[in-house]
Structure formats: C-alpha cells, structure tokens
Design a protein around this motif. Structure first.
Motif, PDB file in Angstrom:
ATOM      1  N   ALA A 248      81.426  35.713  36.987  1.00 47.03           N
ATOM      2  CA  ALA A 248      81.733  35.858  35.563  1.00 47.03           C
ATOM      3  C   ALA A 248      80.467  35.869  34.711  1.00 47.03           C
ATOM      4  N   THR A 249      79.504  35.024  35.065  1.00 45.50           N
ATOM      5  CA  THR A 249      78.256  34.965  34.303  1.00 45.50           C
ATOM      6  C   THR A 249      77.479  36.264  34.430  1.00 45.50           C
ATOM      7  N   ASP A 250      77.396  36.805  35.639  1.00 45.50           N
ATOM      8  CA  ASP A 250      76.702  38.077  35.828  1.00 45.50           C
ATOM      9  C   ASP A 250      77.382  39.198  35.046  1.00 45.50           C
ATOM     10  N   PHE A 251      78.706  39.201  35.022  1.00 48.47           N
ATOM     11  CA  PHE A 251      79.419  40.230  34.248  1.00 48.47           C
ATOM     12  C   PHE A 251      79.060  40.116  32.768  1.00 48.47           C
ATOM     13  N   CYS A 252      79.026  38.880  32.270  1.00 44.99           N
ATOM     14  CA  CYS A 252      78.709  38.680  30.850  1.00 44.99           C
ATOM     15  C   CYS A 252      77.276  39.079  30.525  1.00 44.99           C
ATOM     16  N   PHE A 253      76.346  38.744  31.405  1.00 46.29           N
ATOM     17  CA  PHE A 253      74.939  39.077  31.170  1.00 46.29           C
ATOM     18  C   PHE A 253      74.649  40.561  31.398  1.00 46.29           C
ATOM     19  N   GLN A 254      75.129  41.085  32.504  1.00 49.54           N
ATOM     20  CA  GLN A 254      74.734  42.430  32.922  1.00 49.54           C
ATOM     21  C   GLN A 254      75.583  43.541  32.318  1.00 49.54           C
ATOM     22  N   GLU A 255      76.870  43.282  32.096  1.00 49.54           N
ATOM     23  CA  GLU A 255      77.752  44.321  31.564  1.00 49.54           C
ATOM     24  C   GLU A 255      77.985  44.192  30.065  1.00 49.54           C
ATOM     25  N   LEU A 256      78.170  42.960  29.596  1.00 49.69           N
ATOM     26  CA  LEU A 256      78.438  42.759  28.172  1.00 49.69           C
ATOM     27  C   LEU A 256      77.167  42.568  27.359  1.00 49.69           C
ATOM     28  N   GLY A 257      76.064  42.242  28.033  1.00 51.20           N
ATOM     29  CA  GLY A 257      74.814  42.055  27.321  1.00 51.20           C
ATOM     30  C   GLY A 257      74.680  40.711  26.638  1.00 51.20           C
ATOM     31  N   LEU A 258      75.515  39.716  27.044  1.00 49.61           N
ATOM     32  CA  LEU A 258      75.371  38.385  26.453  1.00 49.61           C
ATOM     33  C   LEU A 258      74.054  37.757  26.920  1.00 49.61           C
ATOM     34  N   HIS A 259      73.585  36.790  26.133  1.00 50.92           N
ATOM     35  CA  HIS A 259      72.280  36.183  26.390  1.00 50.92           C
ATOM     36  C   HIS A 259      72.386  34.782  26.972  1.00 50.92           C
ATOM     37  N   ARG A 260      73.456  34.056  26.646  1.00 48.09           N
ATOM     38  CA  ARG A 260      73.550  32.643  27.010  1.00 48.09           C
ATOM     39  C   ARG A 260      74.964  32.287  27.456  1.00 48.09           C
ATOM     40  N   MET A 261      75.055  31.506  28.543  1.00 49.38           N
ATOM     41  CA  MET A 261      76.334  30.961  28.997  1.00 49.38           C
ATOM     42  C   MET A 261      76.242  29.442  28.990  1.00 49.38           C
ATOM     43  N   GLU A 262      77.264  28.799  28.455  1.00 45.41           N
ATOM     44  CA  GLU A 262      77.280  27.343  28.319  1.00 45.41           C
ATOM     45  C   GLU A 262      78.482  26.752  29.051  1.00 45.41           C
TER      46      GLU A 262
ATOM     47  N   GLU B 122      67.572  35.623  30.872  1.00 45.55           N
ATOM     48  CA  GLU B 122      66.177  35.683  31.327  1.00 45.55           C
ATOM     49  C   GLU B 122      65.908  34.748  32.497  1.00 45.55           C
ATOM     50  N   GLU B 123      66.722  33.710  32.654  1.00 46.37           N
ATOM     51  CA  GLU B 123      66.516  32.753  33.740  1.00 46.37           C
ATOM     52  C   GLU B 123      67.031  33.267  35.084  1.00 46.37           C
ATOM     53  N   VAL B 124      67.855  34.295  35.059  1.00 44.15           N
ATOM     54  CA  VAL B 124      68.392  34.843  36.307  1.00 44.15           C
ATOM     55  C   VAL B 124      68.277  36.373  36.292  1.00 44.15           C
ATOM     56  N   PRO B 125      67.058  36.900  36.218  1.00 42.03           N
ATOM     57  CA  PRO B 125      66.895  38.356  36.140  1.00 42.03           C
ATOM     58  C   PRO B 125      67.447  39.079  37.364  1.00 42.03           C
ATOM     59  N   GLU B 126      67.483  38.361  38.498  1.00 45.80           N
ATOM     60  CA  GLU B 126      67.998  38.955  39.731  1.00 45.80           C
ATOM     61  C   GLU B 126      69.511  38.853  39.841  1.00 45.80           C
ATOM     62  N   GLY B 127      70.143  38.122  38.896  1.00 45.62           N
ATOM     63  CA  GLY B 127      71.578  37.877  38.930  1.00 45.62           C
ATOM     64  C   GLY B 127      71.878  36.496  39.488  1.00 45.62           C
ATOM     65  N   LEU B 128      72.833  35.809  38.880  1.00 50.25           N
ATOM     66  CA  LEU B 128      73.176  34.458  39.315  1.00 50.25           C
ATOM     67  C   LEU B 128      73.862  34.478  40.678  1.00 50.25           C
ATOM     68  N   LEU B 129      74.711  35.456  40.929  1.00 51.81           N
ATOM     69  CA  LEU B 129      75.398  35.519  42.226  1.00 51.81           C
ATOM     70  C   LEU B 129      74.400  35.704  43.359  1.00 51.81           C
ATOM     71  N   ARG B 130      73.434  36.596  43.160  1.00 58.68           N
ATOM     72  CA  ARG B 130      72.441  36.830  44.208  1.00 58.68           C
ATOM     73  C   ARG B 130      71.657  35.555  44.480  1.00 58.68           C
ATOM     74  N   ARG B 131      71.307  34.818  43.431  1.00 67.24           N
ATOM     75  CA  ARG B 131      70.561  33.573  43.630  1.00 67.24           C
ATOM     76  C   ARG B 131      71.417  32.532  44.349  1.00 67.24           C
ATOM     77  N   TRP B 132      72.692  32.452  43.982  1.00 67.68           N
ATOM     78  CA  TRP B 132      73.600  31.488  44.607  1.00 67.68           C
ATOM     79  C   TRP B 132      73.798  31.805  46.083  1.00 67.68           C
ATOM     80  N   VAL B 133      74.022  33.072  46.405  1.00 68.74           N
ATOM     81  CA  VAL B 133      74.230  33.465  47.798  1.00 68.74           C
ATOM     82  C   VAL B 133      72.967  33.181  48.625  1.00 68.74           C
ATOM     83  N   ALA B 134      71.806  33.451  48.061  1.00 65.32           N
ATOM     84  CA  ALA B 134      70.555  33.218  48.776  1.00 65.32           C
ATOM     85  C   ALA B 134      70.317  31.736  49.031  1.00 65.32           C
TER      86      ALA B 134
END
Length: 204
Positions: free
Chosen positions: A130-144, A190-202
């Motif tokens: 969900a966070t990646d969708f918001c950042f990468q598709e919707l262009g949101l900047h911050r998730m809380e 900016e904290e997850v330029p590679e995507g949060l899912l990719r970082r989590w899986v790694a």
C-alpha cells in the motif's frame, strides 16, 4: 479533494492480495472479526460521543467507498491465497485514510489481521504494498502510522519495515472506550527510493 487514479485497484505480492472492500464481504468479514474479538478489542476505535456507536458494516463500507471516490482514502481487505482454485479468504483489513494533497501529500495507514495469521509477514507485506502504491503511483510524500504503546505486534510491523519513530501523541485517539496515547511513526518517499516492498523482501 481529488480523484485517485487507478482506483479501484488490486495489489499483489506472492500469496498476499489487497483488494477493495465490498458490501458482499459482509458475512466473511464479520465472521473473521467475531472470531478475533478478544484479539482486536484493545485496539478498536470507539465513539467518544455519549451513547455513540460505530457505524454498521454497510455504513462503514459505503462511507469508505465515498472517501475513495473523493480521493481521501484507499479501503482494502487483506486476502491470502491458500489453496489452488479457491477464492483467497479475508485475513485482515488495511485502510489508507486522511489522504491530503496539495503541499502535504501525505496519508495515514491502519490495519488489523486475523490472530491465526499474525507473525507470518502478512501485515508488513500489505503495508509495504500500500505504501509503495501511494508513493509510486499517487505521488504521495509521507505515510504515517499511529500505534498504541501496548500494541507489541503492531510495533513489530513498523520496526520490521523501518518506519521512523517521531514521538508520543498523548490522548491521540479514542480506543476501546478511552482517549489513548499513541506512538507516531512515519516514512517518506525519499527514504525508500527502491520501494518499501523491495527493501522488506530483501531484509527477510
């Protein structure tokens, strides 16, 4: 408010699927909630108005669908593939809410999961999707994400995903009949330029 592009949308990774909540999910959703009543009750939002009640399932879904159309929420159920050829059952819920556009470009995320599925990485995967969708598709900047200090399983989710701790919010939300303190966590694109899912899986 604005229209959210690509909504309704279904997000998937492995056996975890996020799809829009529907009125026809009522029986299954209710059964999962009733089975997990004791597990979820300490973290449940409540109505602070004297004699006030939470909305019915029908009213909740109707309100969430309206918010989604207005661009202020993304209401998902979490489902999990378990057997080939069977419809993936509901194992939880995730809602991105309070979406703010303009100079804020931020949102708040909340979730719950079936106790029998907890600790298996389902919620971190769902949050990352969900966070990646918001950042990468919707262009949101911050998730809380805001969590009760006593809610150890949820605190583990933000720890696993690397959400940054921002401090304590005293009497922040009305939970289980009282105004409850919450820890606040956040992540920016900016904290997850590679995507949060990719970082989590790694990291798993």
């Amino acid at each position: 408010m604005r229209h959210v592009p690509y909504w309704p949308v279904t997000l998937e990774h492995g056996d975890i699927i996020l799809r829009p909540i529907r009125q026809q999910d009522r029986s299954e959703w209710t059964a999962v909630r009733q089975r997990n009543r004791e597990w979820l009750q300490p973290w449940e939002a409540s109505n602070p108005v004297p004699g006030g009640r939470l909305p019915s399932y029908r009213d909740m879904v109707s309100s969430l669908k309206t918010q989604a159309k207005q661009g202020s929420a993304l209401p998902f159920v979490i489902t999990e593939r378990q057997s080939p050829g069977r419809v993936p059952p509901i194992v939880g819920q995730l809602t991105v809410s309070n979406i703010l556009w303009g100079s804020a470009m931020m949102a708040t995320l909340g979730y719950w999961v079936d106790r029998d599925r907890a600790g298996r990485g389902i919620v971190p995967t769902a949050v990352a999707l969900a966070t990646d969708f918001c950042f990468q598709e919707l262009g949101l900047h911050r998730m809380e994400i805001n969590i009760r200090p006593e809610n150890t399983p949820s605190l583990r989710v933000v720890e696993k995903l690397g959400f940054r701790y921002e401090g304590l919010r005293p009497a922040f939300l009305h939970i289980d009949g009282v105004w409850a303190d919450h820890h606040s966590f956040a992540l920016t694109a900016e904290e997850v330029p590679e995507g949060l899912l990719r970082r989590w899986v790694a990291a798993r």
